[in-house]
Design a protein around this motif. Sequence first.
Motif, PDB file in Angstrom:
ATOM      1  N   LYS A   1     -81.912  55.524   7.116  1.00  0.00           N
ATOM      2  CA  LYS A   1     -83.122  54.691   7.078  1.00  0.00           C
ATOM      3  C   LYS A   1     -83.492  54.158   8.459  1.00  0.00           C
ATOM      4  N   ILE A   2     -83.407  55.045   9.454  1.00  0.00           N
ATOM      5  CA  ILE A   2     -83.780  54.664  10.815  1.00  0.00           C
ATOM      6  C   ILE A   2     -85.292  54.516  10.891  1.00  0.00           C
ATOM      7  N   GLN A   3     -85.753  53.461  11.588  1.00  0.00           N
ATOM      8  CA  GLN A   3     -87.189  53.230  11.768  1.00  0.00           C
ATOM      9  C   GLN A   3     -87.508  53.138  13.255  1.00  0.00           C
ATOM     10  N   ILE A   4     -88.757  53.448  13.588  1.00  0.00           N
ATOM     11  CA  ILE A   4     -89.206  53.266  14.975  1.00  0.00           C
ATOM     12  C   ILE A   4     -89.111  51.780  15.325  1.00  0.00           C
ATOM     13  N   GLY A   5     -88.539  51.498  16.497  1.00  0.00           N
ATOM     14  CA  GLY A   5     -88.338  50.114  16.915  1.00  0.00           C
ATOM     15  C   GLY A   5     -86.936  49.603  16.649  1.00  0.00           C
ATOM     16  N   ASP A   6     -86.136  50.346  15.871  1.00  0.00           N
ATOM     17  CA  ASP A   6     -84.742  49.972  15.647  1.00  0.00           C
ATOM     18  C   ASP A   6     -83.933  50.182  16.925  1.00  0.00           C
ATOM     19  N   ILE A   7     -82.849  49.435  17.030  1.00  0.00           N
ATOM     20  CA  ILE A   7     -81.906  49.602  18.144  1.00  0.00           C
ATOM     21  C   ILE A   7     -80.597  50.133  17.574  1.00  0.00           C
ATOM     22  N   LEU A   8     -80.112  51.213  18.152  1.00  0.00           N
ATOM     23  CA  LEU A   8     -78.805  51.740  17.774  1.00  0.00           C
ATOM     24  C   LEU A   8     -77.766  51.138  18.714  1.00  0.00           C
ATOM     25  N   PHE A   9     -76.660  50.698  18.136  1.00  0.00           N
ATOM     26  CA  PHE A   9     -75.636  49.975  18.894  1.00  0.00           C
ATOM     27  C   PHE A   9     -74.269  50.510  18.513  1.00  0.00           C
ATOM     28  N   SER A  10     -73.460  50.821  19.517  1.00  0.00           N
ATOM     29  CA  SER A  10     -72.104  51.312  19.270  1.00  0.00           C
ATOM     30  C   SER A  10     -71.151  50.146  19.058  1.00  0.00           C
ATOM     31  N   GLY A  11     -70.596  50.050  17.848  1.00  0.00           N
ATOM     32  CA  GLY A  11     -69.701  48.943  17.527  1.00  0.00           C
ATOM     33  C   GLY A  11     -68.241  49.320  17.526  1.00  0.00           C
ATOM     34  N   THR A  12     -67.930  50.580  17.795  1.00  0.00           N
ATOM     35  CA  THR A  12     -66.544  51.055  17.768  1.00  0.00           C
ATOM     36  C   THR A  12     -66.291  51.964  18.959  1.00  0.00           C
ATOM     37  N   GLY A  13     -65.116  51.836  19.555  1.00  0.00           N
ATOM     38  CA  GLY A  13     -64.759  52.718  20.674  1.00  0.00           C
ATOM     39  C   GLY A  13     -65.438  52.252  21.948  1.00  0.00           C
ATOM     40  N   THR A  14     -66.469  52.979  22.371  1.00  0.00           N
ATOM     41  CA  THR A  14     -67.248  52.589  23.555  1.00  0.00           C
ATOM     42  C   THR A  14     -68.262  51.545  23.115  1.00  0.00           C
ATOM     43  N   ILE A  15     -67.812  50.322  23.018  1.00  0.00           N
ATOM     44  CA  ILE A  15     -68.650  49.246  22.468  1.00  0.00           C
ATOM     45  C   ILE A  15     -69.802  48.920  23.398  1.00  0.00           C
ATOM     46  N   GLY A  16     -71.000  48.761  22.808  1.00  0.00           N
ATOM     47  CA  GLY A  16     -72.143  48.259  23.557  1.00  0.00           C
ATOM     48  C   GLY A  16     -73.148  49.290  24.008  1.00  0.00           C
ATOM     49  N   ARG A  17     -72.893  50.578  23.793  1.00  0.00           N
ATOM     50  CA  ARG A  17     -73.911  51.555  24.161  1.00  0.00           C
ATOM     51  C   ARG A  17     -75.086  51.420  23.205  1.00  0.00           C
ATOM     52  N   THR A  18     -76.295  51.587  23.721  1.00  0.00           N
ATOM     53  CA  THR A  18     -77.495  51.339  22.927  1.00  0.00           C
ATOM     54  C   THR A  18     -78.504  52.463  23.088  1.00  0.00           C
ATOM     55  N   ALA A  19     -79.465  52.471  22.189  1.00  0.00           N
ATOM     56  CA  ALA A  19     -80.641  53.346  22.300  1.00  0.00           C
ATOM     57  C   ALA A  19     -81.757  52.727  21.475  1.00  0.00           C
ATOM     58  N   LEU A  20     -82.982  52.874  21.957  1.00  0.00           N
ATOM     59  CA  LEU A  20     -84.159  52.396  21.229  1.00  0.00           C
ATOM     60  C   LEU A  20     -84.778  53.577  20.494  1.00  0.00           C
ATOM     61  N   VAL A  21     -85.021  53.414  19.212  1.00  0.00           N
ATOM     62  CA  VAL A  21     -85.595  54.499  18.410  1.00  0.00           C
ATOM     63  C   VAL A  21     -87.107  54.515  18.628  1.00  0.00           C
ATOM     64  N   THR A  22     -87.608  55.589  19.218  1.00  0.00           N
ATOM     65  CA  THR A  22     -89.046  55.731  19.464  1.00  0.00           C
ATOM     66  C   THR A  22     -89.675  56.813  18.592  1.00  0.00           C
ATOM     67  N   GLU A  23     -88.839  57.613  17.963  1.00  0.00           N
ATOM     68  CA  GLU A  23     -89.315  58.593  16.984  1.00  0.00           C
ATOM     69  C   GLU A  23     -88.186  58.847  16.002  1.00  0.00           C
ATOM     70  N   VAL A  24     -88.554  59.242  14.795  1.00  0.00           N
ATOM     71  CA  VAL A  24     -87.545  59.432  13.757  1.00  0.00           C
ATOM     72  C   VAL A  24     -87.697  60.803  13.110  1.00  0.00           C
ATOM     73  N   PRO A  25     -87.011  61.812  13.618  1.00  0.00           N
ATOM     74  CA  PRO A  25     -86.990  63.092  12.897  1.00  0.00           C
ATOM     75  C   PRO A  25     -86.386  62.866  11.513  1.00  0.00           C
ATOM     76  N   ASN A  26     -86.982  63.485  10.501  1.00  0.00           N
ATOM     77  CA  ASN A  26     -86.544  63.227   9.127  1.00  0.00           C
ATOM     78  C   ASN A  26     -85.095  63.604   8.865  1.00  0.00           C
ATOM     79  N   ASN A  27     -84.557  64.502   9.685  1.00  0.00           N
ATOM     80  CA  ASN A  27     -83.226  65.018   9.371  1.00  0.00           C
ATOM     81  C   ASN A  27     -82.128  64.365  10.209  1.00  0.00           C
TER      82      ASN A  27
END
Length: 425
Positions: free
Chosen positions: A287-313
């Motif tokens: 259920k990723i949406q445009i404008g969501d932030i992806l955040f790594s909570g395990t292992g390499t903690i703190g890596r991020t990405a901003l969702v600007t498009e959402v391929p359905n798959n």
Amino acid sequence: MSKIDELIAQYCPNGVEYKKLWEVTAWDKRFNGLDKHMQKKVINYPYVLANKFKELELEKGNVRLLSTGNYIGWTTEELAGNNLCEGEIVAIPGGGKANVKYCKGKFVTADNRIATSLDTNLLLNKFLYYWMLINNDLIESFYRGSGIKHPSMKSVLTMEIPLPPLPVQQEIVNILDKFTELEAELEAELEARRKQYEYYRNQLLTPVEVDGKWLMNGVEVEWKTLGEIISALRTGLNPRKNFKLNSVGAENYYITVRELNGFSIQVTEKTDRVDNLGLNLIQNRSKIQIGDILFSGTGTIGRTALVTEVPNNWNIKEGLYVITPITEIINERFLIYIIHSKEVFNRILSKADGSTVLSISMSSLQKIPIPIPPLSEQERIVEILDKFEKLVNDISEGLPAEIEARRKQYEYYRGKLLNFKKLND
């Protein structure tokens, strides 16, 4: 004709003598499977366990901590104590993978196998290092074992090394040293650019308390927990647990920490890792949406990405969180910048736990305090940092390309310079 060609024509036009490595080097201990005459001299060096290096580390020390891996550290003679060694040596790890290193001066060694020239009038230690470096893959093939691999030192010491006259060796060392120095200068410049960017980012994003008020760049901020400024926080999926086996393949992909690159998602390979497991994903189950932030909570903690498009798959893997900001309170890009600021990032790390792999739970993450200036100030800061990041990235993208080009040039010349015709061949 280059100087090296002139030297070869002058000193060894018909080729050079080759000798077994054991004939021209001394090592740090006697090895199994070698006759005594193959080790004319042994120089013992005390070694310490690699996990003790952190206890010895002192940034301004003058004694190198010679690890078996890529770690580079320094200590002092006082901290080194009885483990202090000194000399000009070449080392390979006593366990793990081949990793040829050179050291001249004072050092403390982990479990390395250490070599030095028996006669520097015949073999320069720096020439020995460069020659072993181009043979790193061959040396790697001598590492054996079912668990941690160890080198067959008999195989290493029976390698044949060319011995051109000293003027030729010295010129080769000079040429290769210049390539090494240039690459180091470029890497230092790249690191300086990154540190400069981090410094200004932290300056803009670090609040200070003045007369009981918290200010960021002179503008008052309000402290809120992450949970108070987001509308949703979801975790990723474990494909093996969440989806039934299906023999029908599908074009599906799940995002891992490797694809998170600050403000963007960079897919490194378009192969379908999930479908290779025989799994058929439900489209966008995360259920990723445009404008969501992806955040790594395990292992390499703190890596991020901003969702600007959402391929359905696309879905995200477990260990990643989907953060949906409340945009009436916080700008998405500002939230990413503030997460990476020293103030907030240290708070995040302080809440992580785990014996082998660090993780921060969703409940702990939601309790992290975030300084929130007005939206207009957030947008101003974002505009400044976006411009600064673009400038640094433009420079940083050019420097790695130049570093890679220099490295390839260096490797080409290193192989060419250290390949000699054998005398009497």
